[in-house]
Write an enzyme that holds these catalytic residues in place. Structure first.
Site, PDB file in Angstrom:
ATOM      1  N   CYS A  92       2.588  -0.820  -0.154  1.00  0.00           N
ATOM      2  CA  CYS A  92       1.662  -1.483   1.079  1.00  0.00           C
ATOM      3  C   CYS A  92       0.100  -1.056   0.761  1.00  0.00           C
ATOM      4  CB  CYS A  92       2.138  -0.891   2.188  1.00  0.00           C
ATOM      5  SG  CYS A  92       2.238   0.895   2.535  1.00  0.00           S
ATOM      6  N   GLU A 116       5.684   9.489   9.135  1.00  0.00           N
ATOM      7  CA  GLU A 116       4.346   8.871   8.656  1.00  0.00           C
ATOM      8  C   GLU A 116       3.368   9.041   9.962  1.00  0.00           C
ATOM      9  OE1 GLU A 116       5.454   5.278   6.749  1.00  0.00           O
ATOM     10  OE2 GLU A 116       5.251   6.243   4.818  1.00  0.00           O
ATOM     11  N   ASP A 169       8.309  -6.991  17.253  1.00  0.00           N
ATOM     12  CA  ASP A 169       8.434  -6.569  15.981  1.00  0.00           C
ATOM     13  C   ASP A 169       8.012  -5.190  15.949  1.00  0.00           C
ATOM     14  OD1 ASP A 169       7.469  -5.928  13.014  1.00  0.00           O
ATOM     15  OD2 ASP A 169       8.227  -8.022  12.925  1.00  0.00           O
ATOM     16  N   GLY A 170       8.913  -4.452  15.127  1.00  0.00           N
ATOM     17  CA  GLY A 170       8.685  -2.907  15.187  1.00  0.00           C
ATOM     18  C   GLY A 170       7.445  -2.564  14.515  1.00  0.00           C
TER      19      GLY A 170
END
Length: 659
Positions: free
Chosen positions: A418, A327, A213-214
């Site tokens: 998030c 980010e 998963d990235g």
């Protein structure tokens, strides 16, 4: 007496064979009872969590799960719905999948916060929400265990674009929520959903080089599920995912393999690169895997990267991330205050990683850093009223500040939200980071398994290592910390109180003995004796305000200074400066005496201002000139942006400095 049962209670519950210097308290071993962190927790319950429950409906997160349920129904059982892209919402209105691919995680982080909050007492509305949402998720889960509303609704192939799909990232947050509900509320219903999903991942990925998963987090979640269920497959898969990093299995993110921490094998990596939140969630999983498998070399590699990050890639507030474009981390000492990204989620990930390193090594540096992050880089992420949030946490805001991802003022919610529920889950779980006990293998510098270590200095009730103590303190406003023994098991026991590295002159008293200086002991005041009820240890920390100068290699703040008091970093907001004086025109006087003033500020609440002699420049003045002497006024950084939204600086130019 607080119960200290054998079962794990917090986010990290170690197996019996794990290699750790400390162990978190089992059962209900600690509770916040007073002070700033307790205030945060009460605010979280009263304001933030109710907001999250409303937003999960308004933003479409829960409707997406309802769509996934609808997508799994036979065509003739859809009651007239328009198929997987349209269904009836709770009010009967047609809805479509909304938001980015990881919308499910906002639900899971909120459920995790609820799990930890339910451990504090009866919360009927939260318990009802958790039960209803668990039922929705169980209905949406496919027979093979797969669960991801975006892919179930859209029909896109599973695991076909792992660099950006966030499928295992979503699964990781679901697992963490399930563990929280099981440990905090005794509710195992979501754990059944999580184990079915984890079993699906094991079948799909264990023993294969199929992909990664990235966005890491599945690694630490699988380890925690292993600790909860004792299923070896979960630990094996977590270890495999860590070992496979660096081989390009995460795919193409469009920003290169460094962005995904997939360019160098973990054991060979020497510095943090790429997207900060991904990197630090991965590190938490690396430490978990290392401890549970006895891999000391893997543990050392993570500790070495932590030391490099704190030395050269961390802001004064404990924040990480100097580049908006990805980010991400910048180069070493690339720490511009106005361009600081410092995502709130990154502060949370850093806190989680540091806690695991503290438990693994017993080194107080990690507790000191947790404190810096908590009170500064994390604390700034939520407003004083608990209803607005920062995604980005810069150390400077100008009058004319603007950019495409401008943090502006705190917001109630985000299209990529998030951070708000992430803030909520950490605050709800803060009890579990207060203290730990030593282990028999703790080493020569500690006093063993019968020692209770106090890490977060806050009003609390703590039980462990045969001691039940009450901590009373006004920290972080006051440096006085009183620890009173309520009950104690027979025989000698150790009590260890963390002495922050910033406290230059620290004294303590035992009962009515004269005050003595704290002896050097690896960052803790260690006292060992046969304790009796009523015994009292009083610690007096040095809260004298301090002037900090930056590392000379940080070009962006050369010639500047910052102010700290206790664990708090201070900032200078326009709202507090003398009339007619712009904060950007202030030069702090070198060696000036700092005054401390307790005040109540509208929109901010209780605080302690620092007042610093300064010079105010006028139009056309050179850096060495001034229009007059003034007093610059600072407030704790975590309290900024609760008033007029004007300019703010942490690093202030120093009068007479060259740079």
């Amino acid at each position: 007496m607080i119960q200290s049962d054998a079962a794990p209670a917090g986010p990290v519950g170690l197996s019996a064979t794990a290699i750790w210097a400390h162990r978190p308290l089992p059962g209900c071993g600690a509770r916040l009872t007073g002070g700033l962190l307790h205030d945060w927790q009460r605010r979280n319950l009263a304001e933030s969590l109710p907001l999250a429950l409303r937003q999960l409906e308004a933003a479409g997160n829960l409707d997406n799960v309802r769509l996934a349920i609808q997508a799994g129904l036979p065509a003739d059982g859809a009651d007239g719905a328009a198929g997987p892209t349209g269904a009836a919402g709770p009010t009967g209105a047609a809805v479509r999948y909304r938001g980015p691919v990881f919308m499910d995680t906002d639900i899971y982080k909120t459920l995790e916060a609820i799990g930890w909050e339910l451990a504090h007492g009866d919360r009927p509305e939260l318990a009802s929400f958790a039960a209803r949402t668990t039922s929705l998720l169980a209905q949406a889960q496919l027979p093979d265990g797969y669960l991801d509303s975006y892919f179930q609704v859209t029909g896109e192939p599973k695991y076909s674009r792992l660099a950006s799909s966030h499928e295992m990232y979503c699964a990781g947050h679901l697992i963490q929520a399930a563990v929280a509900l099981r440990r905090g509320a005794g509710d195992a219903r979501l754990l059944d959903v999580a184990t079915r999903l984890a079993d699906h991942l094991v079948r799909e990925f264990l023993g294969q080089a199929r992909g990664l998963d990235g966005h890491p987090i599945i690694e630490t979640a699988l380890v925690e599920l292993y600790r909860e269920t004792a299923s070896d497959d979960y630990l094996a898969l977590a270890r495999q995912f860590v070992d496979q990093r660096g081989a390009g299995l995460a795919g193409d993110s469009g920003l290169g393999r460094r962005y995904l921490q997939d360019d160098v094998p973990v054991r060979q990596s020497v510095t943090e690169v790429g997207h900060v939140v991904r990197a630090l969630y991965l590190e938490a999983g690396v430490v978990d895997v290392a401890a549970e498998t006895g891999d000391t070399a893997l543990l050392k590699s993570s500790a070495d990267r932590w030391a490099d990050m704190v030395a050269a890639k961390t802001y004064l507030t404990g924040g990480n991330g100097s580049r908006h474009s990805d980010e991400g981390f910048g180069d070493r000492f690339e720490l511009p205050p106005d361009r600081a990204y410092n995502e709130t989620c990154a502060a949370i990930a850093s806190f989680h990683w540091s806690w695991r390193l503290l438990l693994a090594t017993g080194d107080t540096r990690y507790a000191d850093h947790m404190e810096r992050v908590l009170y500064n880089g994390f604390g700034s992420g939520v407003s004083a009223d608990g209803r607005r949030f920062f995604y980005v946490n810069p150390l400077q805001r100008r009058e004319d500040h603007f950019e495409q991802d401008d943090p502006g003022r705190r917001r109630e919610w985000f299209s990529c939200s998030c951070c708000p529920p992430n803030i909520m889950r950490l605050i709800a779980s803060l009890d579990h980071y207060i203290a730990s006990t030593g282990t028999a293998a703790a080493g020569a510098d500690t006093v063993g398994a019968d020692t209770l270590y106090l890490h977060l200095l806050t009003g609390s009730r703590v039980a462990g290592a045969g001691l039940d103590v009450e901590v009373v303190t006004g920290y972080p406003w006051s440096g006085r910390v009183e620890v009173t023994v309520l009950t104690a098991a027979a025989g000698e026991r150790g009590l260890a109180v963390r002495i922050p590295a910033w406290s230059e002159v620290t004294g303590f008293r035992l009962n009515d003995d004269p005050e003595r200086p704290v002896p050097p002991a690896g960052g803790y005041l260690l006292l060992r004796r046969a304790w009796r009820p009523g015994d009292r240890v009083t610690v007096e920390l040095d809260m004298t305000p301090r002037v900090r100068r930056p590392d000379r290699r940080v070009d962006a703040v050369r010639g500047c200074v910052a102010v700290e008091r206790g664990p708090l970093v201070y900032c200078f907001e326009q709202a507090d400066q003398p009339a007619g004086t712009r904060v950007d025109d202030l030069l702090l006087a070198p060696g000036g005496v700092l005054a401390e003033v307790p005040v109540m500020l509208d929109g901010v609440g209780e605080t302690i201002q620092v007042r610093v002699p300064a010079r105010a420049l006028g139009p056309g003045d050179t850096p060495d000139g001034s229009t007059g002497d003034v007093t610059a006024v600072g407030v704790p950084y975590f309290q900024w942006d609760n008033r007029d939204g004007g300019p703010m600086r942490v690093w202030m130019p120093e009068a007479g400095a060259s740079g």
